[in-house]
Design a protein around this motif. Structure first.
Motif, PDB file in Angstrom:
ATOM      1  N   UNK A 136      25.666   8.504  41.327  1.00 28.99           N
ATOM      2  CA  UNK A 136      27.042   8.256  41.858  1.00 28.99           C
ATOM      3  C   UNK A 136      27.131   7.292  43.490  1.00 28.99           C
ATOM      4  N   UNK A 137      25.425   7.411  44.240  1.00 24.35           N
ATOM      5  CA  UNK A 137      25.800   7.255  45.849  1.00 24.35           C
ATOM      6  C   UNK A 137      25.381   5.911  46.006  1.00 24.35           C
ATOM      7  N   UNK A 184      18.854  12.803  45.640  1.00 20.24           N
ATOM      8  CA  UNK A 184      16.937  12.686  46.028  1.00 20.24           C
ATOM      9  C   UNK A 184      16.863  14.152  44.958  1.00 20.24           C
ATOM     10  N   UNK A 185      17.349  14.037  44.244  1.00 19.58           N
ATOM     11  CA  UNK A 185      17.052  14.821  43.155  1.00 19.58           C
ATOM     12  C   UNK A 185      16.607  14.022  41.352  1.00 19.58           C
ATOM     13  N   UNK A 186      17.396  12.553  41.860  1.00 16.99           N
ATOM     14  CA  UNK A 186      17.015  11.299  40.659  1.00 16.99           C
ATOM     15  C   UNK A 186      15.658  10.868  40.738  1.00 16.99           C
ATOM     16  N   UNK A 187      15.275  10.426  39.340  1.00 17.71           N
ATOM     17  CA  UNK A 187      14.270   8.828  39.659  1.00 17.71           C
ATOM     18  C   UNK A 187      14.100   8.480  38.317  1.00 17.71           C
ATOM     19  N   UNK A 227      12.580   9.346  35.327  1.00 15.18           N
ATOM     20  CA  UNK A 227      13.219   9.972  34.649  1.00 15.18           C
ATOM     21  C   UNK A 227      14.548  10.513  33.731  1.00 15.18           C
ATOM     22  N   UNK A 228      15.232  11.178  35.061  1.00 14.64           N
ATOM     23  CA  UNK A 228      16.447  11.997  34.770  1.00 14.64           C
ATOM     24  C   UNK A 228      16.930  11.010  34.592  1.00 14.64           C
ATOM     25  N   UNK A 278      17.169  10.303  30.597  1.00  7.24           N
ATOM     26  CA  UNK A 278      17.424  11.245  29.845  1.00  7.24           C
ATOM     27  C   UNK A 278      18.960  11.559  29.698  1.00  7.24           C
ATOM     28  N   UNK A 279      20.263  10.952  31.295  1.00  2.31           N
ATOM     29  CA  UNK A 279      21.111  11.011  31.045  1.00  2.31           C
ATOM     30  C   UNK A 279      21.583   9.921  29.848  1.00  2.31           C
ATOM     31  N   UNK A 304       8.358   8.250  37.293  1.00  2.00           N
ATOM     32  CA  UNK A 304       8.022   8.935  38.664  1.00  2.00           C
ATOM     33  C   UNK A 304       6.561   8.996  38.611  1.00  2.00           C
TER      34      UNK A 304
END
Lengths: 139, 347
Positions: free
Chosen positions: B18-19, B47-50, B52-53, B56-57, B84
């Motif tokens: 979103x940023x 800050x909690x995304x990479x 892999x995340x 996955x979505x 990562x």
């Protein structure tokens, strides 16, 4: 970290896919998975995949945090009431703290929880975010 | 290239964080605000995304559209240049998170910006050979540009996932594909280095245009098609200028490339770039539409695919968030917060 690695590995299925325990006796759903129902004491519980939808029951904003959580400060930790009835604590992500209110509809996402330093393992699991436009109509 | 058994895409999904960082923010910090801007803004992972995340979505969105049980996936392929871990496959984490496997072929692909379409080529082969019923191919990247480098304007983040299956259940049938590679030193990152370098004069010619154009031309010749046969064309999007020029050189018109050209709003999502463009086109496609997809990865090479949309598309478009839902979900941040989120500050 020595003990965290096996612990994180053991819990990863329920953290990655938001699994919970449902009591076949009284129907109560709890997260994380427990072998005995905290409602009726039955050990006849099954593992279920939760819908990942719910709403904020209560929340707090974190400024002073444990090691390896500094990356996201300030962040919101909430109690989320899931559709299935379970109340779980989780971080609310993709949100500014002032946007969080009690009753905010949220949906589960898969995110990094923490990193054990630059050479340690990365822990992933569920967090929640405000329901995305487009998501609400389809699920 | 053509598979023995007819295959197609049974599901697709995208993800964009979103940023957003405006190109003018980069110019203000490094060029006194004066610079030509290759994009308006780029996507920035939280800050909690990479990779892999985000994969996955995108994959869960593809699963929703395909209405396939993840346990039926025979392969999970993740293409990225920002895995990562240097050693530990992204594909096993994605497979575990979406509920695929453990009896599944999982592999991570690397080929700069074309790692995702390379995963797609491999998935087409597996399904086309009858080895697996369904295969998941993902391109996902959280690209990093060296501060002050011109890549910092565009190095964005995003993911797209495609599920390949038999043609009879497909929302878009794959008519044929091509791959075209040469050893070209246009862009590279040595092991252990945080930021890539680019061999400036190689970027356009012989890099981008030297691979996108011949790959596209060869595929069109294989199929006996011309630009007029296509409803849409999506080319790899390192900036807004290159894909528009390459598409025009191939004989396409702006209305054929504009729907899938998102670089101005999200930057270059590297392995996700052209695939996210494809998902935006599929969100709006109708039965009979023919689509040309051509990726580009530095090093260098292109994969080209020709697809024909089927009547199954309309029932599946609404089963997951559309790509433009993610593009429009934007929170602008300044350079300082960007520098913190992307780990550019020494703490």
């Amino acid at each position: 970290m020595a003990l965290q690695l096996p612990r994180d590995w053991r819990l990863q299925a329920q953290r990655y896919r938001l699994l919970g325990a449902k009591c076949r006796g009284c129907g109560r759903v709890v997260v994380p998975i427990r072998p005995v129902c905290p409602g009726c004491g039955s050990d006849d519980v099954e593992t279920i995949k939760l819908s990942g939808r719910g709403e904020v029951y209560s929340y707090t904003v974190m400024y002073k945090v444990p090691d390896s959580f500094e990356r996201s400060v300030p962040y919101v930790v909430a109690l989320v009431r899931l559709e299935e009835g379970a109340l779980i604590s989780a971080q609310i992500t993709d949100v500014e703290p002032e946007e969080v209110v009690v009753g905010l509809p949220v949906e589960v996402v898969f995110r990094q929880w923490r990193q054990y330093g630059a050479d340690g393992h990365i822990v992933y699991g569920y967090k929640f975010r405000p329901v995305m436009p487009g998501m609400a109509a389809t699920q | 290239m053509k598979t023995v058994a007819p295959v197609g895409l049974v599901g697709y999904g995208a993800y964009v964080p979103r940023y957003r960082l405006a190109a003018s923010e980069v110019a203000a910090v490094w060029q006194g605000g004066r610079d030509h801007l290759p994009v308006r803004e780029k996507s920035v992972p939280g800050p909690d995304e990479d990779a892999v995340t985000m994969a996955v979505e995108a994959a869960l969105n593809a699963v929703s559209r395909a209405q396939v049980d993840p346990a039926e996936l025979g392969a999970v392929y993740v293409g990225s240049e920002s895995h990562p871990y240097a050693v530990k496959p992204s594909s096993t984490m994605v497979a575990e998170a979406i509920g695929a496997g453990p009896s599944v072929l999982a592999a991570s692909f690397e080929f700069a910006c074309k790692a995702g379409t390379e995963a797609l080529q491999a998935a087409l082969g597996l399904v086309g050979a009858g080895m697996v019923p369904y295969a998941l191919a993902i391109g996902s990247d959280t690209a990093q540009g060296r501060p002050s480098d011109e890549l910092e304007y565009t190095a964005g983040a995003g993911a797209a996932a495609l599920i390949v299956g038999p043609a009879e259940g497909a929302l878009a049938v794959v008519e044929g594909s091509r791959s075209y590679v040469t050893d070209t030193p246009d862009f590279f990152r040595r092991a252990g280095q945080k930021y890539p370098r680019h061999g400036g004069r190689f970027t356009g010619e012989p890099g981008y245009f030297g691979h996108v154009l011949p790959a596209a031309e060869a595929l069109l010749a294989d199929l006996g098609h011309g630009p007029e046969d296509y409803a849409a064309v999506i080319l790899h999007q390192p900036n807004a200028k290159f894909p528009a020029k390459a598409a025009a050189d191939l004989g396409f018109r702006p209305e054929q490339w504009e729907i899938g050209l998102l670089v101005g709003q999200i930057g270059n999502a590297y392995a996700g770039s052209s695939l996210i463009g494809l998902t935006a086109v599929l969100d709006q496609a109708g039965p009979g539409d023919r689509i040309l997809l051509v990726s580009f990865g530095s090093g260098a090479g292109s994969d080209a695919f020709s697809l024909v949309v089927t009547d199954k598309v309309s029932a599946r478009q609404g089963l997951a968030p559309k790509t433009m839902d993610y593009v429009k979900r934007r929170r602008p941040i300044d350079y300082a917060l960007y520098a913190r989120y992307r780990g550019k500050l020494a703490v």
